[in-house]
Design a protein around this motif. Structure first.
Motif, PDB file in Angstrom:
ATOM      1  N   GLY A  99     -68.835  26.826   9.755  1.00  0.00           N
ATOM      2  CA  GLY A  99     -68.396  25.496   9.006  1.00  0.00           C
ATOM      3  C   GLY A  99     -68.066  24.523   9.890  1.00  0.00           C
ATOM      4  N   SER A 103     -69.957  21.104  11.105  1.00  0.00           N
ATOM      5  CA  SER A 103     -69.402  19.594  11.032  1.00  0.00           C
ATOM      6  C   SER A 103     -69.286  19.020  12.168  1.00  0.00           C
ATOM      7  N   THR A 104     -68.848  19.724  13.143  1.00  0.00           N
ATOM      8  CA  THR A 104     -68.769  19.276  14.758  1.00  0.00           C
ATOM      9  C   THR A 104     -70.136  18.619  15.115  1.00  0.00           C
ATOM     10  N   PHE A 106     -72.646  17.849  13.222  1.00  0.00           N
ATOM     11  CA  PHE A 106     -73.142  16.798  12.343  1.00  0.00           C
ATOM     12  C   PHE A 106     -72.543  15.498  12.601  1.00  0.00           C
ATOM     13  N   PHE A 107     -71.181  15.597  12.735  1.00  0.00           N
ATOM     14  CA  PHE A 107     -70.296  14.250  12.969  1.00  0.00           C
ATOM     15  C   PHE A 107     -70.346  13.694  14.288  1.00  0.00           C
TER      16      PHE A 107
END
Length: 154
Positions: A99, A103-104, A106-107
């Motif tokens: 996760g 998230s790293t 993606f953002f």
């Protein structure tokens, strides 16, 4: 008795293979992850050989997981509430890393919508990321199953 021994051996071999694939992925992906976090705003190009190694490890992880799920039962060689909790904790850590990785990435890349790579490259990299994430998920499910199998029924 022979079937139980054979099943236990097969399970042991498959869980070790899954664990080695996860360890390899963590060892390979962590430096990439660290670079992305410490060099925000810089595009990182990975060598094709690194991408192929990640793909190979992810495929080994998937193959060993689905082989175990289809043909090998989860054994319950002993009962231990403590070890069951440790395995459940390890399962959640494995999925947590996936996760954080997602998230790293993606953002980190979401603000660059005007500077996207070519569509084919974006699809291949996205598919590889999803394959790795799904591999971490499958491994965490496998650890949870083992934890339930050895949990003390009290």
């Amino acid at each position: 008795m022979i079937d139980r021994t054979r099943n236990a051996f097969a399970y042991g071999a498959l869980i070790v293979l899954q664990s080695l694939a996860v360890a390899f992925l963590l060892r390979t992906i962590f430096p990439i992850f660290y670079y992305v976090v410490t060099h925000l705003g810089e595009r990182q190009e990975l060598p094709v050989s690194t991408l192929l190694l990640i793909l190979a490890a992810s495929l080994v992880l998937q193959a060993s997981y689905w082989t175990r799920l289809r043909w090998v039962e989860v054994p319950s060689p002993f009962r231990s509430t403590l070890l069951s909790h440790v395995l459940s904790f390890a399962a959640r850590l494995a999925f947590l890393f996936g996760g954080v990785l997602f998230s790293t990435i993606f953002f980190r890349h979401l603000p660059e919508t005007e500077a996207l790579p070519p569509l084919g490259q974006a699809v291949l990299h996205g598919a590889l990321i999803l394959l790795v994430l799904f591999g971490f998920f499958c491994y965490s499910v496998e650890l949870e199953r083992l934890a339930k199998a050895i949990e003390d029924p009290t």
